[in-house]
Motif scaffolding. Structure first.
Motif, PDB file in Angstrom:
ATOM      1  N   GLN A 137     -29.431  19.236  71.661  1.00  0.00           N
ATOM      2  CA  GLN A 137     -29.400  19.915  72.951  1.00  0.00           C
ATOM      3  C   GLN A 137     -28.075  19.726  73.681  1.00  0.00           C
ATOM      4  N   SER A 138     -27.087  19.178  72.973  1.00  0.00           N
ATOM      5  CA  SER A 138     -25.764  18.976  73.546  1.00  0.00           C
ATOM      6  C   SER A 138     -25.007  20.302  73.643  1.00  0.00           C
ATOM      7  N   PRO A 139     -24.192  20.493  74.680  1.00  0.00           N
ATOM      8  CA  PRO A 139     -23.389  21.718  74.783  1.00  0.00           C
ATOM      9  C   PRO A 139     -22.327  21.815  73.692  1.00  0.00           C
ATOM     10  N   TRP A 140     -22.045  20.696  72.996  1.00  0.00           N
ATOM     11  CA  TRP A 140     -21.067  20.708  71.912  1.00  0.00           C
ATOM     12  C   TRP A 140     -21.663  21.186  70.601  1.00  0.00           C
ATOM     13  N   PHE A 141     -22.987  21.237  70.505  1.00  0.00           N
ATOM     14  CA  PHE A 141     -23.640  21.571  69.239  1.00  0.00           C
ATOM     15  C   PHE A 141     -23.300  22.980  68.768  1.00  0.00           C
ATOM     16  N   ALA A 142     -23.494  23.971  69.634  1.00  0.00           N
ATOM     17  CA  ALA A 142     -23.262  25.369  69.244  1.00  0.00           C
ATOM     18  C   ALA A 142     -21.815  25.636  68.856  1.00  0.00           C
ATOM     19  N   PRO A 143     -20.807  25.262  69.693  1.00  0.00           N
ATOM     20  CA  PRO A 143     -19.418  25.528  69.281  1.00  0.00           C
ATOM     21  C   PRO A 143     -19.032  24.792  68.011  1.00  0.00           C
ATOM     22  N   HIS A 144     -19.567  23.587  67.821  1.00  0.00           N
ATOM     23  CA  HIS A 144     -19.265  22.825  66.601  1.00  0.00           C
ATOM     24  C   HIS A 144     -19.690  23.598  65.355  1.00  0.00           C
ATOM     25  N   VAL A 145     -20.926  24.069  65.338  1.00  0.00           N
ATOM     26  CA  VAL A 145     -21.449  24.752  64.155  1.00  0.00           C
ATOM     27  C   VAL A 145     -20.812  26.131  63.992  1.00  0.00           C
ATOM     28  N   ILE A 146     -20.626  26.861  65.079  1.00  0.00           N
ATOM     29  CA  ILE A 146     -20.059  28.206  64.988  1.00  0.00           C
ATOM     30  C   ILE A 146     -18.635  28.172  64.457  1.00  0.00           C
ATOM     31  N   VAL A 147     -17.820  27.253  64.950  1.00  0.00           N
ATOM     32  CA  VAL A 147     -16.440  27.130  64.468  1.00  0.00           C
ATOM     33  C   VAL A 147     -16.430  26.722  63.001  1.00  0.00           C
ATOM     34  N   TYR A 148     -17.342  25.823  62.623  1.00  0.00           N
ATOM     35  CA  TYR A 148     -17.440  25.403  61.219  1.00  0.00           C
ATOM     36  C   TYR A 148     -17.802  26.586  60.322  1.00  0.00           C
ATOM     37  N   MET A 149     -18.734  27.423  60.760  1.00  0.00           N
ATOM     38  CA  MET A 149     -19.128  28.568  59.948  1.00  0.00           C
ATOM     39  C   MET A 149     -17.964  29.529  59.724  1.00  0.00           C
ATOM     40  N   PHE A 150     -17.121  29.685  60.745  1.00  0.00           N
ATOM     41  CA  PHE A 150     -15.937  30.541  60.590  1.00  0.00           C
ATOM     42  C   PHE A 150     -14.986  29.936  59.560  1.00  0.00           C
ATOM     43  N   GLY A 159      -8.049  28.319  57.972  1.00  0.00           N
ATOM     44  CA  GLY A 159      -9.342  27.674  57.771  1.00  0.00           C
ATOM     45  C   GLY A 159      -9.316  26.207  58.158  1.00  0.00           C
ATOM     46  N   LEU A 160      -8.224  25.512  57.801  1.00  0.00           N
ATOM     47  CA  LEU A 160      -8.124  24.083  58.116  1.00  0.00           C
ATOM     48  C   LEU A 160      -8.008  23.867  59.622  1.00  0.00           C
ATOM     49  N   SER A 161      -7.351  24.792  60.305  1.00  0.00           N
ATOM     50  CA  SER A 161      -7.244  24.682  61.769  1.00  0.00           C
ATOM     51  C   SER A 161      -8.623  24.751  62.411  1.00  0.00           C
ATOM     52  N   PHE A 162      -9.427  25.718  61.969  1.00  0.00           N
ATOM     53  CA  PHE A 162     -10.782  25.835  62.522  1.00  0.00           C
ATOM     54  C   PHE A 162     -11.652  24.657  62.090  1.00  0.00           C
ATOM     55  N   LEU A 163     -11.466  24.171  60.876  1.00  0.00           N
ATOM     56  CA  LEU A 163     -12.234  23.019  60.416  1.00  0.00           C
ATOM     57  C   LEU A 163     -11.912  21.790  61.272  1.00  0.00           C
ATOM     58  N   THR A 164     -10.643  21.633  61.613  1.00  0.00           N
ATOM     59  CA  THR A 164     -10.224  20.510  62.451  1.00  0.00           C
ATOM     60  C   THR A 164     -10.834  20.602  63.846  1.00  0.00           C
ATOM     61  N   ILE A 165     -10.798  21.805  64.421  1.00  0.00           N
ATOM     62  CA  ILE A 165     -11.408  22.007  65.739  1.00  0.00           C
ATOM     63  C   ILE A 165     -12.906  21.729  65.676  1.00  0.00           C
ATOM     64  N   GLY A 166     -13.550  22.183  64.591  1.00  0.00           N
ATOM     65  CA  GLY A 166     -14.977  21.937  64.427  1.00  0.00           C
ATOM     66  C   GLY A 166     -15.297  20.456  64.343  1.00  0.00           C
ATOM     67  N   MET A 167     -14.451  19.696  63.658  1.00  0.00           N
ATOM     68  CA  MET A 167     -14.664  18.251  63.557  1.00  0.00           C
ATOM     69  C   MET A 167     -14.506  17.583  64.917  1.00  0.00           C
ATOM     70  N   LEU A 168     -13.532  18.037  65.701  1.00  0.00           N
ATOM     71  CA  LEU A 168     -13.351  17.467  67.040  1.00  0.00           C
ATOM     72  C   LEU A 168     -14.560  17.751  67.920  1.00  0.00           C
ATOM     73  N   PHE A 169     -15.051  18.994  67.871  1.00  0.00           N
ATOM     74  CA  PHE A 169     -16.271  19.327  68.618  1.00  0.00           C
ATOM     75  C   PHE A 169     -17.437  18.449  68.159  1.00  0.00           C
ATOM     76  N   GLY A 170     -17.510  18.239  66.835  1.00  0.00           N
ATOM     77  CA  GLY A 170     -18.571  17.407  66.289  1.00  0.00           C
ATOM     78  C   GLY A 170     -18.479  15.971  66.767  1.00  0.00           C
ATOM     79  N   ALA A 171     -17.247  15.463  66.895  1.00  0.00           N
ATOM     80  CA  ALA A 171     -17.066  14.090  67.378  1.00  0.00           C
ATOM     81  C   ALA A 171     -17.526  13.953  68.826  1.00  0.00           C
TER      82      ALA A 171
END
Length: 259
Positions: free
Chosen positions: A120-133, A171-183
């Motif tokens: 239910q964290s606000p970081w959950f959705a952007p983390h997964v969406i960026v990862y999917m991209f 792809g690596l740029s988005f993966l990095t952003i996704g990892m930061l959101f995940g953290a």
């Protein structure tokens, strides 16, 4: 939005994407963009409808993440086609979108409003969406790598690798952003930015493997070896995405496995 309506949205979107792939080969760029964007609009309309119906982002189950992957593949394909004019990319993105959509049509999952507190964290959705991209981008990279490795002559490798570079870096740029959101999400949900959970471990392995390719490019490593690294990196990505569900180390321990 009722899941029973999914076939109507899916078939309409897939027809538009197939047509866009056809027009891309014909060189009808305006038609290609119109059809591709139209298909994405239809597919996204269903995702938004599901979001409103479930009262949460449709990202919890594997079936729900397949929805996003089926959407992002044509999006990535259209961006690559528009930027670098690769005609083949829309055929690939359409084919893979068809595969993921067909899986959801044949094996629909139960979607309810339940969402565990950690999600239910606000970081959950952007983390997964960026990862999917990022995942969709790396799917295109893998197809190109396989093509270069098994079909192209050595003389064609430099040009082909330059094209891979564009996709890998993006792809690596988005993966990095996704990892930061995940953290940020992990710190809010569990009180730590990184815990070396099995999912996190494989995420790190995946990130490092793609970064290794970039490092090898700067060192002018043998092209065949670099392409092999890209293919192996995509295998790591699959383990990170869904393979951990079957790893003994993750059963009953990982908070990231899909249920």
């Amino acid at each position: 939005m009722d899941w029973q309506l999914f076939p109507y949205f899916a078939i309409t979107a897939l027809v538009a994407w197939v047509a866009s792939a056809f027009t891309a080969w014909k060189g009808w760029r305006r038609c290609t963009f119109a059809l591709s964007i139209g298909g994405m609009a239809v597919f996204m309309a269903f995702i938004i409808g599901m979001w409103m119906s479930l009262e949460r982002p449709p990202l919890r189950t594997m079936g729900e993440t397949r929805l996003w992957y089926a959407f992002f593949l044509p999006l990535v394909g259209t961006i690559i086609y528009g930027r670098w004019k690769y005609k083949w990319i829309l055929s690939f993105s359409t084919m893979m979108a068809c595969v993921f959509t067909l899986i959801n049509l044949l094996e629909p999952e139960i979607h309810d409003k339940t969402l565990m507190p950690a999600l239910q964290s606000p970081w959950f959705a952007p983390h997964v969406i960026v990862y999917m991209f990022a995942y969709a981008m790396f799917g295109a990279v893998t197809i190109m790598a396989l093509f270069l490795l098994f079909k192209r002559k050595s003389a064609d490798m430099p040009v082909g690798l330059c094209r891979c570079d564009n996709l890998v870096r993006t792809g690596l740029s988005f993966l990095t952003i996704g990892m930061l959101f995940g953290a940020f999400w992990a710190n809010q949900a569990w009180g730590a930015f990184w815990t070396w959970d099995p999912k996190e471990t494989w995420a790190a392995i995946t990130w490092l493997s793609y970064y290794l390719y970039i490092h090898m490019r700067k060192q002018n490593t043998k092209p065949e070896l670099m392409l092999a690294v890209l293919i192996l990196s995509f295998v790591f990505l699959q383990v990170c995405w869904w393979g951990i569900n079957y790893l003994p180390s993750a059963r009953g321990m990982s908070v990231h496995t899909y249920r």
